[in-house]
Design a protein around this motif. Sequence first.
Motif, PDB file in Angstrom:
ATOM      1  N   ALA B 247       0.721  -1.070  -0.140  1.00 33.68           N
ATOM      2  CA  ALA B 247      -0.017   0.017   0.114  1.00 33.68           C
ATOM      3  C   ALA B 247       0.980   1.271  -0.148  1.00 33.68           C
ATOM      4  CB  ALA B 247      -0.960   0.144   1.255  1.00 33.68           C
ATOM      5  N   ILE B 248       2.135   1.208   0.445  1.00 35.60           N
ATOM      6  CA  ILE B 248       2.932   2.448   0.723  1.00 35.60           C
ATOM      7  C   ILE B 248       3.706   2.585  -0.549  1.00 35.60           C
ATOM      8  CG2 ILE B 248       5.079   3.289   1.694  1.00 35.60           C
ATOM      9  CD1 ILE B 248       4.242   1.456   4.291  1.00 35.60           C
ATOM     10  N   MET B 252       3.648   6.216  -2.823  1.00 34.97           N
ATOM     11  CA  MET B 252       4.777   6.802  -2.294  1.00 34.97           C
ATOM     12  C   MET B 252       6.241   6.458  -2.770  1.00 34.97           C
ATOM     13  SD  MET B 252       3.270   8.079   1.391  1.00 34.97           S
ATOM     14  CE  MET B 252       2.096   6.700   1.205  1.00 34.97           C
ATOM     15  N   ARG B 253       7.114   7.258  -2.482  1.00 35.61           N
ATOM     16  CA  ARG B 253       8.535   6.885  -2.553  1.00 35.61           C
ATOM     17  C   ARG B 253       9.269   7.170  -1.383  1.00 35.61           C
ATOM     18  NH1 ARG B 253      11.532   8.984  -7.594  1.00 35.61           N
ATOM     19  NH2 ARG B 253      12.516   6.894  -7.736  1.00 35.61           N
ATOM     20  N   GLY B 300       3.596  10.760   7.983  1.00 36.70           N
ATOM     21  CA  GLY B 300       2.324  10.485   8.652  1.00 36.70           C
ATOM     22  C   GLY B 300       1.238   9.726   7.785  1.00 36.70           C
ATOM     23  N   LEU B 301       1.692   9.738   6.743  1.00 32.35           N
ATOM     24  CA  LEU B 301       0.708   9.090   5.528  1.00 32.35           C
ATOM     25  C   LEU B 301       1.176   7.479   5.779  1.00 32.35           C
ATOM     26  CD1 LEU B 301       0.634  11.286   2.518  1.00 32.35           C
ATOM     27  CD2 LEU B 301      -1.247  10.628   3.654  1.00 32.35           C
ATOM     28  N   ILE B 302       2.636   7.145   5.699  1.00 30.87           N
ATOM     29  CA  ILE B 302       2.986   5.963   6.007  1.00 30.87           C
ATOM     30  C   ILE B 302       2.516   5.348   7.211  1.00 30.87           C
ATOM     31  CG2 ILE B 302       4.966   4.607   6.119  1.00 30.87           C
ATOM     32  CD1 ILE B 302       6.172   6.334   4.133  1.00 30.87           C
ATOM     33  N   ILE B 305      -1.053   4.407   6.955  1.00 32.18           N
ATOM     34  CA  ILE B 305      -1.389   2.987   6.364  1.00 32.18           C
ATOM     35  C   ILE B 305      -0.849   1.781   7.259  1.00 32.18           C
ATOM     36  CG2 ILE B 305      -0.168   1.456   4.488  1.00 32.18           C
ATOM     37  CD1 ILE B 305      -0.163   4.061   2.620  1.00 32.18           C
ATOM     38  N   CYS B 306       0.160   2.066   8.115  1.00 31.25           N
ATOM     39  CA  CYS B 306       0.765   0.828   8.990  1.00 31.25           C
ATOM     40  C   CYS B 306      -0.560   0.723   9.849  1.00 31.25           C
ATOM     41  CB  CYS B 306       1.898   1.288   9.494  1.00 31.25           C
ATOM     42  SG  CYS B 306       3.379   1.313   8.376  1.00 31.25           S
ATOM     43  N   THR B 307      -0.816   1.657  10.585  1.00 34.14           N
ATOM     44  CA  THR B 307      -2.159   1.433  11.499  1.00 34.14           C
ATOM     45  C   THR B 307      -3.297   0.779  10.796  1.00 34.14           C
ATOM     46  OG1 THR B 307      -1.301   3.575  12.378  1.00 34.14           O
ATOM     47  CG2 THR B 307      -3.498   2.884  13.209  1.00 34.14           C
ATOM     48  N   GLN B 308      -3.498   1.159   9.681  1.00 33.48           N
ATOM     49  CA  GLN B 308      -4.712   0.734   8.887  1.00 33.48           C
ATOM     50  C   GLN B 308      -4.518  -0.976   8.768  1.00 33.48           C
ATOM     51  OE1 GLN B 308      -5.195   2.881   5.184  1.00 33.48           O
ATOM     52  NE2 GLN B 308      -6.228   1.076   4.317  1.00 33.48           N
TER      53      GLN B 308
END
Lengths: 470, 470
Positions: B247-248, B252-253, B300-302, B305-308
């Motif tokens: 998902a990351i 994202m990079r 923060g976005l990563i 995703i990790c939490t999700q």
Amino acid sequence: MTRNDAQTLDHLTTLEDLVSALPPGSVITDPTSMNAYRWDRANDPNAGVPLAVIRVASTEEVQTVIRFAAATGTPVVARGAGSGLSGGSTAVAGGIVLSLDRMKTIEIDPVTRTAVAGPGALNAEVKAAAAAAGLWYPPDPSSYEICSIGGNVATNAGGLCCVKYGVTTDYVLGLTMVLADGRVVRLGGPRLKDVAGLSLTKLFVGSEGTLGIITEVLLRLIPAQRPPTTLVASFPTLDSATDAVLAITRSMRPSMLELMDGVTINAVEDLTRMGLDRGAAAMLIAQSDEPAGHAAVEIGLIEDICTQFGATECYSTDDPDEGEAFIVARRMAIPAVEKLGALLLEDVGVPLPRLGDLVTGIAEISANREVTIAVIAHAGDGNTHPLILLDPTDEAQQERAHLAYGEVMDLAIRLGGTITGEHGVGRLKRPWLAEYLGPDVLELNHRVKNALDPQGILNPGAVLEHHAAR
Amino acid sequence: MTRNDAQTLDHLTTLEDLVSALPPGSVITDPTSMNAYRWDRANDPNAGVPLAVIRVASTEEVQTVIRFAAATGTPVVARGAGSGLSGGSTAVAGGIVLSLDRMKTIEIDPVTRTAVAGPGALNAEVKAAAAAAGLWYPPDPSSYEICSIGGNVATNAGGLCCVKYGVTTDYVLGLTMVLADGRVVRLGGPRLKDVAGLSLTKLFVGSEGTLGIITEVLLRLIPAQRPPTTLVASFPTLDSATDAVLAITRSMRPSMLELMDGVTINAVEDLTRMGLDRGAAAMLIAQSDEPAGHAAVEIGLIEDICTQFGATECYSTDDPDEGEAFIVARRMAIPAVEKLGALLLEDVGVPLPRLGDLVTGIAEISANREVTIAVIAHAGDGNTHPLILLDPTDEAQQERAHLAYGEVMDLAIRLGGTITGEHGVGRLKRPWLAEYLGPDVLELNHRVKNALDPQGILNPGAVLEHHAAR
């Protein structure tokens, strides 16, 4: 028996055999119809009349053609969109022009961030398909709307964003190739790291159809580019502009850093009437695609450098559409200069500290040979496109223009540069390759060529001198 | 007559001739002293006793050695720092070990943003020299403090930042190579674009000493990296961590995206006592080097995703030193796991969507073969390092471990992956190369090898099976 039955293909010995082994309409032999496939944009006057033009639609059809060629010793010149500038797709007398323009499929995989494209897909079509998935295929030759991805891979094409994002080879993860004996191999794959075996994918990139025929390309994509901020700066002399380029690239990575000289500025202004500074000796166009806020800072630093090196006018904008108008102007440079006469298009590159010497030397050649040479450059890469103007009705001038063409390459070599940064050697630049590479590296090129195409049927006369079959 | 007089060199037929043609102290023949040069970190039990170890100090000395080897048909195994993990530098019985560890010069040119390095310079030394000029050489194998830049080029080494910044080949602009016949060629140069001739520089990168000997490397540098922001996230299952990776990377990079499994976490915690979550099945370490403000947003976005995807604990820091502590922990993973027993070190990679299947499959192999396999991964590249633990005193277990080693590669191939992402084939992985490449691509590898080293004297048995001289 299927069309590709091996036994049948071993017995393809006449053009009629080949025609009957391919779908109807694949083979063109009518001389007038073939003319559309005899030249690329280098317009090589020595183009031959081919045996046939074959428009293939699949890897299997390419195999059929190559098996026929191998069996009969027929030369094969592969061709994408015909936008090449070095004569890499010039037809060879009695040979086959293998047109890949029908192989245009594009599939995007957003999870592996890759594209699988047929060699005939246009660069712009790959970009558009990637963009539809929120992704970006960076390499952007000025001709991106009309050049094919197969041709891009065959020449390891560059473009405007390469100064930050690299060239075609940096995005090729895999290739499907038909070899000189008709076998098909798949190299690489959707893996970001792979060191198992020799780097053959990389070897085929930039081989200009001399080692195999590309029938599928696997490309790495990256997330969409951020909207850029653009700076345009006018300079009173070429030197002041190239000095500014050096100072910029020393510490920054703009996402674009282009140069146009006075002749080009005026030609573009004639065409666009967008208000470019006709009195300037050079113009730089820089972009930054750093995140919001930071792009303005980067462009501000670049503007400071330009001013410090004598820029007479700087204009910056964070409106992407307004910025794009300047990039369109830059991309129109070649057609704009072409309005002034026929062109000999150069592609020499030098180490960045020699950029100033290169443009000064080109001005001297222009003066000595009494020919106009407009200069545009991917300045941040040290890659220039001197455009030598000639009047095709003036034989003496035409001769001087051709002398200048060679002298520009000689100059680049003397400055530690290359005879071609992104267009390829093709047939037009082949006479200079030996001097550039030296005898040992040239011999190494021939060794690899002979190992992969011992009969010498793949694009003979392009890049390397054709040696008779062993 | 000079040492390198061609006539003299043509008559180098005995080791005594060679010793006298080289500076005193270059040639080691004492068996005990030679032992330090017979193995790389793969500790290949089949290492031979070489004729001699030769520590060269210049391109000319390499030429001398290769001319002797060519004249006498003596195998030559090139060696940098001996940190290779696939046995690419294993000594060959009766051959020469050509040690390049003395060739350590580094010159930085800040204007062209390039480094010229001897093959024996350590990666860390190149990084340090670049940093002193405000520049950065990105490729960062975990072993960067002890591995040589020549070895990095020979294996096309990767590392942790490659997920955003690419691998070694992306930074090699030029090479000086001594060919199998003793000739020296200079390929490429300080030009960011160059398509004149075949892509030979790229072909030599990753060729593991089988096509020529690297005596100088020209590297592209980029401006210094911004201080990174770091996130560490613990996951209850391996699957949840690999799903988060997918998902990351889709959008994202990150500048780093590493994974450690539970075995590794505990081994590292045993060594460092830094408070890692011993109960976690997997840990991801992500970094962002976006500009100030934006790095926090990306991290923060990563983290979201990790939490999700079920991360039980997330910790982020914009303190570069604190972040570096986690990276050091990651780099210590191999020595930490090595405390638990001897290691068979794997290096398989798969397309990202198969990463979950790969780690699940590795767990199955571990259970079936009753061997512990710790997994660390450059997760964002799909490149994993399963570490197979074995007790050298337990022969049965050792055999099971070796079976598991092969099964992990078989699994990777089944999943569309590679048997080696960044360590090279060397001698340890050669038995799996044929299955991975298939017969046609393997034959293509041999063809190129034979074209460049027809006698087969360069690193015979590494990468490809040794074929007798033609």
